[in-house]
Design a protein around this motif. Structure first.
Motif, mmCIF file in Angstrom:
data_model
loop_
_atom_site.group_PDB
_atom_site.id
_atom_site.type_symbol
_atom_site.label_atom_id
_atom_site.label_comp_id
_atom_site.label_asym_id
_atom_site.label_seq_id
_atom_site.Cartn_x
_atom_site.Cartn_y
_atom_site.Cartn_z
ATOM 1 N N PRO A 55 0.833 -1.211 0.000
ATOM 2 C CA PRO A 55 0.000 0.000 0.000
ATOM 3 C C PRO A 55 0.865 1.258 0.000
ATOM 4 C CG PRO A 55 0.035 -0.961 2.182
ATOM 5 C CD PRO A 55 0.789 -1.904 1.287
ATOM 6 N N ARG A 56 0.286 2.343 -0.468
ATOM 7 C CA ARG A 56 0.952 3.645 -0.359
ATOM 8 C C ARG A 56 0.954 4.064 1.100
ATOM 9 N NH1 ARG A 56 -0.034 7.020 -5.716
ATOM 10 N NH2 ARG A 56 -0.081 5.256 -7.136
ATOM 11 N N GLN A 57 1.779 5.043 1.418
ATOM 12 C CA GLN A 57 1.974 5.435 2.824
ATOM 13 C C GLN A 57 0.677 5.859 3.512
ATOM 14 O OE1 GLN A 57 4.736 5.136 4.890
ATOM 15 N NE2 GLN A 57 5.255 3.800 3.172
ATOM 16 N N ALA A 58 -0.192 6.608 2.834
ATOM 17 C CA ALA A 58 -1.446 7.043 3.464
ATOM 18 C C ALA A 58 -2.302 5.835 3.858
ATOM 19 C CB ALA A 58 -2.226 7.966 2.528
ATOM 20 N N ASN A 59 -2.328 4.838 2.999
ATOM 21 C CA ASN A 59 -3.112 3.643 3.306
ATOM 22 C C ASN A 59 -2.413 2.763 4.331
ATOM 23 O OD1 ASN A 59 -5.318 4.311 1.757
ATOM 24 N ND2 ASN A 59 -4.459 3.400 -0.085
ATOM 25 N N LEU A 60 -1.106 2.756 4.328
ATOM 26 C CA LEU A 60 -0.368 2.028 5.355
ATOM 27 C C LEU A 60 -0.672 2.629 6.730
ATOM 28 C CD1 LEU A 60 1.788 -0.189 5.926
ATOM 29 C CD2 LEU A 60 3.443 1.658 5.873
ATOM 30 N N ARG A 61 -0.679 3.967 6.814
ATOM 31 C CA ARG A 61 -1.000 4.620 8.091
ATOM 32 C C ARG A 61 -2.434 4.315 8.510
ATOM 33 N NH1 ARG A 61 2.065 8.670 5.598
ATOM 34 N NH2 ARG A 61 0.189 9.765 4.951
ATOM 35 N N ALA A 62 -3.370 4.323 7.561
ATOM 36 C CA ALA A 62 -4.770 4.017 7.891
ATOM 37 C C ALA A 62 -4.920 2.570 8.352
ATOM 38 C CB ALA A 62 -5.657 4.295 6.677
ATOM 39 N N LEU A 63 -4.241 1.646 7.681
ATOM 40 C CA LEU A 63 -4.280 0.241 8.113
ATOM 41 C C LEU A 63 -3.733 0.099 9.529
ATOM 42 C CD1 LEU A 63 -2.992 -1.591 4.902
ATOM 43 C CD2 LEU A 63 -5.235 -1.905 5.970
#
Length: 131
Positions: A55-63
């Motif tokens: 995942p991209r960083q924004a989605n990694l943070r959300a996960l």
């Protein structure tokens, strides 16, 4: 890069299991958006779960937020397994976390009413009755 993707997939699936979530791309797409992630397809999430993509960083943070983990722990792994529980928070199902956040946004009178309702459910459960 391929080994990194596979290792990420294993960490993600293990974290989902610990959180009591399944590996449904449909549900993860929906939850991801509610935890501040960027729009993503079910196929992209499936790629994360199968070790074909990251995942991209924004989605990694959300996960990570959804799974009560630090982003770097989810991305790179961490034997220390730092979780928010040690900081006075509990590990919650992400859906419960969203419900609590929604509760906190309610006006005071509605929060009071819901607290009373919860108390009644707890009393009923303690007495072995169905609410």
């Amino acid at each position: 890069m391929r080994n990194e993707q596979v290792a990420f997939s294993e960490r993600l699936r293990a974290a989902l299991q610990r959180a009591g979530l399944g590996e449904s791309p449909v549900e993860l797409v929906r939850l991801l958006a509610r935890f501040g992630g960027e729009p993503v397809s079910q196929q992209a999430v499936s790629g994360w779960l199968k070790g074909r993509a990251m995942p991209r960083q924004a989605n990694l943070r959300a996960l990570a937020k959804m799974l009560s983990m630090e982003p770097q722990q989810l991305q790179y792994g961490d034997d220390a397994r730092r979780v928010r529980e040690g900081k006075g928070e509990w590990r919650l199902d992400p859906r419960d976390q969203l419900a609590i956040e929604a509760f906190l946004q309610l006006p005071t009178a509605q929060r009071k009413l819901l607290r009373h309702l919860i108390d009644e459910f707890v009393k009923s459960a303690a007495n072995g009755r169905k609410p």
